[in-house]
Scaffold this motif. Structure first.
Motif, short mmCIF file in Angstrom:
data_model
loop_
_atom_site.label_atom_id
_atom_site.label_comp_id
_atom_site.label_asym_id
_atom_site.label_seq_id
_atom_site.Cartn_x
_atom_site.Cartn_y
_atom_site.Cartn_z
N GLY A 38 0.80 -1.21 0.21
CA GLY A 38 0.11 0.18 -0.27
C GLY A 38 0.70 0.97 -0.10
O GLY A 38 0.36 2.25 -0.86
N ALA A 39 2.12 1.22 0.73
CA ALA A 39 3.06 2.32 0.67
C ALA A 39 3.58 2.94 -0.40
O ALA A 39 3.96 3.74 -0.99
CB ALA A 39 4.24 2.14 1.53
N SER A 40 3.95 1.62 -1.39
CA SER A 40 4.26 2.15 -2.94
C SER A 40 3.33 2.51 -3.79
O SER A 40 3.22 2.98 -4.93
CB SER A 40 4.65 0.48 -3.76
N LEU A 106 -8.26 2.64 -5.26
CA LEU A 106 -6.99 1.71 -4.67
C LEU A 106 -7.21 2.92 -3.76
O LEU A 106 -5.92 3.76 -4.07
CB LEU A 106 -6.23 1.15 -5.61
N PHE A 107 -7.75 2.45 -2.14
CA PHE A 107 -6.94 2.81 -1.11
C PHE A 107 -7.37 2.20 -0.26
O PHE A 107 -8.04 1.76 -0.07
CB PHE A 107 -7.57 4.93 -1.91
N ASP A 108 -6.52 3.47 1.11
CA ASP A 108 -6.06 2.25 2.37
C ASP A 108 -5.99 1.28 2.18
O ASP A 108 -6.52 0.04 2.53
CB ASP A 108 -8.08 2.25 2.83
N VAL A 109 -5.53 0.50 1.15
CA VAL A 109 -4.81 -1.04 0.79
C VAL A 109 -3.63 -1.22 1.43
O VAL A 109 -2.31 -0.63 1.12
CB VAL A 109 -4.35 -0.80 -0.42
N ASP A 110 -3.39 -2.66 2.14
CA ASP A 110 -2.12 -2.43 2.52
C ASP A 110 -1.44 -3.13 1.95
O ASP A 110 -0.46 -3.38 1.43
CB ASP A 110 -3.13 -4.05 3.38
N HIS A 111 -1.73 -3.87 0.69
CA HIS A 111 -1.51 -5.24 -0.47
C HIS A 111 -1.84 -5.30 -1.46
O HIS A 111 -3.33 -5.86 -0.84
CB HIS A 111 0.18 -6.10 0.72
N VAL A 112 -1.45 -5.53 -2.53
CA VAL A 112 -2.12 -6.15 -3.66
C VAL A 112 -1.31 -7.21 -4.07
O VAL A 112 -0.27 -6.85 -4.36
CB VAL A 112 -2.71 -5.01 -5.14
N GLU A 113 -1.89 -8.76 -4.37
CA GLU A 113 -1.16 -9.52 -4.89
C GLU A 113 -1.29 -9.85 -6.11
O GLU A 113 -2.67 -9.99 -6.38
CB GLU A 113 -1.60 -10.37 -3.77
N VAL A 114 -0.63 -9.79 -7.56
CA VAL A 114 -0.90 -10.16 -8.47
C VAL A 114 -0.41 -11.75 -8.86
O VAL A 114 0.50 -11.70 -8.70
CB VAL A 114 -0.38 -9.34 -9.64
N LEU A 115 -1.05 -12.36 -9.00
CA LEU A 115 -0.87 -14.05 -9.60
C LEU A 115 -0.74 -14.44 -10.70
O LEU A 115 -1.98 -14.42 -10.76
CB LEU A 115 -1.72 -15.12 -8.47
N ASP A 144 -4.85 5.72 15.54
CA ASP A 144 -4.11 5.37 14.39
C ASP A 144 -4.85 6.51 13.49
O ASP A 144 -5.93 6.14 13.12
CB ASP A 144 -3.23 3.98 13.97
N TYR A 145 -3.83 7.13 12.40
CA TYR A 145 -4.85 7.75 11.24
C TYR A 145 -3.22 8.28 10.69
O TYR A 145 -2.17 8.28 10.34
CB TYR A 145 -5.14 9.62 11.56
N ASN A 146 -4.31 8.44 9.08
CA ASN A 146 -3.19 8.72 7.95
C ASN A 146 -3.80 9.72 6.49
O ASN A 146 -5.49 9.37 6.89
CB ASN A 146 -3.12 7.43 7.37
#
Length: 204
Positions: A38-40, A106-115, A144-146
């Protein structure tokens, strides 16, 4: 959760996957996967799956008049809006059956997996070309907040914010929202305005 997890293993940089129903190192699993944190996504201003697909090899996500084109390694479902997609899309293990959902922000995402290979065992018989597995951020035990704000050329903007609020020792809640759009970059001689106007909704 089937797929790949961006969390490091035992303090190392190894990627742990659960594609076979248990935690394993990605290099020990016969699986081709790309994991984007998500940071990327936020750093590169990746706003939807089409933006993400343009940055990953062997993945093509594009718009068409009747539907979206989702292809992994050249395999997809074609242009019919009635077809279930050969590339399955999942958000927190919930299946998105129609290709137009690729336009969702796409937002508030921890990660995306492309399989990048058939995922019929763990994701169902529609994921014959692969799967896009999106995992959103989960509430934590502490407050927590962002927030982020982006302003670009042609009136482009993007606002995103999220907050986690603990309710008691065992329960917490998270609320997140995003809005972004663009005024347009082409002069419209008929209306006198600019286009195309790109507006996307919010999710909470």
């Amino acid at each position: 959760m089937p797929g790949a997890n961006a969390s490091p293993a035992h303090g190392s940089d190894e990627i742990i996957v659960t594609a076979q129903g248990r935690e394993q190192r990605l290099q020990d699993v016969p699986l081709s996967a790309t994991v984007v944190s998500g940071a990327s996504l936020q750093k590169d201003n990746i706003r939807d799956l089409q933006d993400l697909g343009s940055r990953i090899a062997n993945v093509r996500i594009a718009s068409a008049p009747a539907t979206e084109l989702l292809n992994i390694r050249g395999v997809g479902s074609g242009l019919s809006a009635t077809f279930e997609q050969s590339v399955g899309t999942f958000v927190d293990d919930v299946y998105r059956g129609r290709s137009r959902s690729a336009r969702a922000a796409l937002f508030d995402v921890d990660h995306v997996e492309v399989l990048k290979e058939p995922q019929t065992t763990f994701f169902g018989n529609n994921a014959i070309a692969g799967a896009l597995n999106i995992t959103t951020r989960t509430p934590g035990r502490q407050f927590d907040y962002n927030a982020s704000i982006l302003h670009g050329s042609d009136g482009e903007y993007a606002y995103e914010a999220g907050v986690t609020v603990p309710i008691d020792d065992t329960l917490s809640a998270r609320l997140a929202a995003k809005a972004y759009g663009m005024d347009g970059y082409i002069e419209n001689d008929i209306t006198g305005g600019k286009g195309p106007v790109r507006l996307r909704g919010c999710r909470a």
